[in-house]
Design a protein around this motif. Structure first.
Motif, PDB file in Angstrom:
ATOM      1  N   LEU A  14      35.439  42.291  36.766  1.00  0.00           N
ATOM      2  CA  LEU A  14      36.689  41.546  36.744  1.00  0.00           C
ATOM      3  C   LEU A  14      37.556  42.003  35.579  1.00  0.00           C
ATOM      4  O   LEU A  14      37.048  42.318  34.506  1.00  0.00           O
ATOM      5  N   PRO A  15      38.861  42.006  35.783  1.00  0.00           N
ATOM      6  CA  PRO A  15      39.760  42.341  34.673  1.00  0.00           C
ATOM      7  C   PRO A  15      39.590  41.326  33.539  1.00  0.00           C
ATOM      8  O   PRO A  15      39.323  40.142  33.785  1.00  0.00           O
ATOM      9  N   PRO A  16      39.734  41.770  32.305  1.00  0.00           N
ATOM     10  CA  PRO A  16      39.554  40.862  31.162  1.00  0.00           C
ATOM     11  C   PRO A  16      40.446  39.625  31.228  1.00  0.00           C
ATOM     12  O   PRO A  16      40.031  38.536  30.836  1.00  0.00           O
ATOM     13  N   GLU A  17      41.656  39.776  31.749  1.00  0.00           N
ATOM     14  CA  GLU A  17      42.568  38.632  31.843  1.00  0.00           C
ATOM     15  C   GLU A  17      42.012  37.566  32.783  1.00  0.00           C
ATOM     16  O   GLU A  17      42.124  36.367  32.516  1.00  0.00           O
ATOM     17  N   LEU A  18      41.412  38.009  33.876  1.00  0.00           N
ATOM     18  CA  LEU A  18      40.841  37.056  34.826  1.00  0.00           C
ATOM     19  C   LEU A  18      39.603  36.387  34.241  1.00  0.00           C
ATOM     20  O   LEU A  18      39.401  35.180  34.405  1.00  0.00           O
ATOM     21  N   LEU A  19      38.784  37.150  33.542  1.00  0.00           N
ATOM     22  CA  LEU A  19      37.617  36.557  32.878  1.00  0.00           C
ATOM     23  C   LEU A  19      38.041  35.488  31.874  1.00  0.00           C
ATOM     24  O   LEU A  19      37.424  34.422  31.797  1.00  0.00           O
ATOM     25  N   LYS A  75      33.462  33.357  40.964  1.00  0.00           N
ATOM     26  CA  LYS A  75      33.385  34.506  40.052  1.00  0.00           C
ATOM     27  C   LYS A  75      32.273  35.454  40.490  1.00  0.00           C
ATOM     28  O   LYS A  75      32.465  36.666  40.583  1.00  0.00           O
ATOM     29  N   ALA A  76      31.108  34.905  40.790  1.00  0.00           N
ATOM     30  CA  ALA A  76      29.974  35.727  41.216  1.00  0.00           C
ATOM     31  C   ALA A  76      30.270  36.451  42.527  1.00  0.00           C
ATOM     32  O   ALA A  76      29.931  37.629  42.689  1.00  0.00           O
ATOM     33  N   LEU A  77      30.928  35.758  43.458  1.00  0.00           N
ATOM     34  CA  LEU A  77      31.264  36.368  44.747  1.00  0.00           C
ATOM     35  C   LEU A  77      32.244  37.516  44.560  1.00  0.00           C
ATOM     36  O   LEU A  77      32.064  38.596  45.126  1.00  0.00           O
ATOM     37  N   ARG A  81      31.588  41.506  45.271  1.00  0.00           N
ATOM     38  CA  ARG A  81      32.449  42.298  46.164  1.00  0.00           C
ATOM     39  C   ARG A  81      33.046  43.490  45.445  1.00  0.00           C
ATOM     40  O   ARG A  81      33.159  44.572  45.998  1.00  0.00           O
ATOM     41  N   LEU A  82      33.440  43.314  44.181  1.00  0.00           N
ATOM     42  CA  LEU A  82      33.971  44.434  43.400  1.00  0.00           C
ATOM     43  C   LEU A  82      32.874  45.476  43.161  1.00  0.00           C
ATOM     44  O   LEU A  82      33.144  46.678  43.174  1.00  0.00           O
TER      45      LEU A  82
END
Length: 87
Positions: A14-19, A75-77, A81-82
């Motif tokens: 995940l991008p840091p901003e989303l985290l 988040k895990a899903l 997928r990523l």
């Protein structure tokens, strides 16, 4: 000129901003309550047998009105997928 790329050069996860946004959501009871309240009417309309093994934790958290578990399951899903796309 030839440009050689590899999958290793591609960002993963995940991008840091989303985290950061997810972390803030988990630390904010009002945000979690808003998520729970927004999801409740939607999950009430879903058939009981909808879903698959990948989305089962997400649906269980949504139906249980557990905002923190819902955010973590989502988040895990997304991370899974990523990760599939990184191969």
């Amino acid at each position: 000129m030839k440009i050689i790329t590899s999958h290793a050069a591609l960002p993963t996860g995940l991008p840091p901003e989303l985290l950061e946004m997810l972390t803030q959501a988990l630390d904010d009871p009002d945000c979690l309550r808003a998520i729970e309240n927004a999801i409740a009417p939607l999950t009430a309309k879903l058939p009981a047998d909808i879903g698959d093994p990948d989305t089962a934790p997400l649906l269980a958290s949504a139906r249980g009105r557990d905002g923190a578990a819902l955010v973590l399951a989502a988040k895990a899903l997304v991370e899974a997928r990523l990760g599939e796309g990184a191969h």
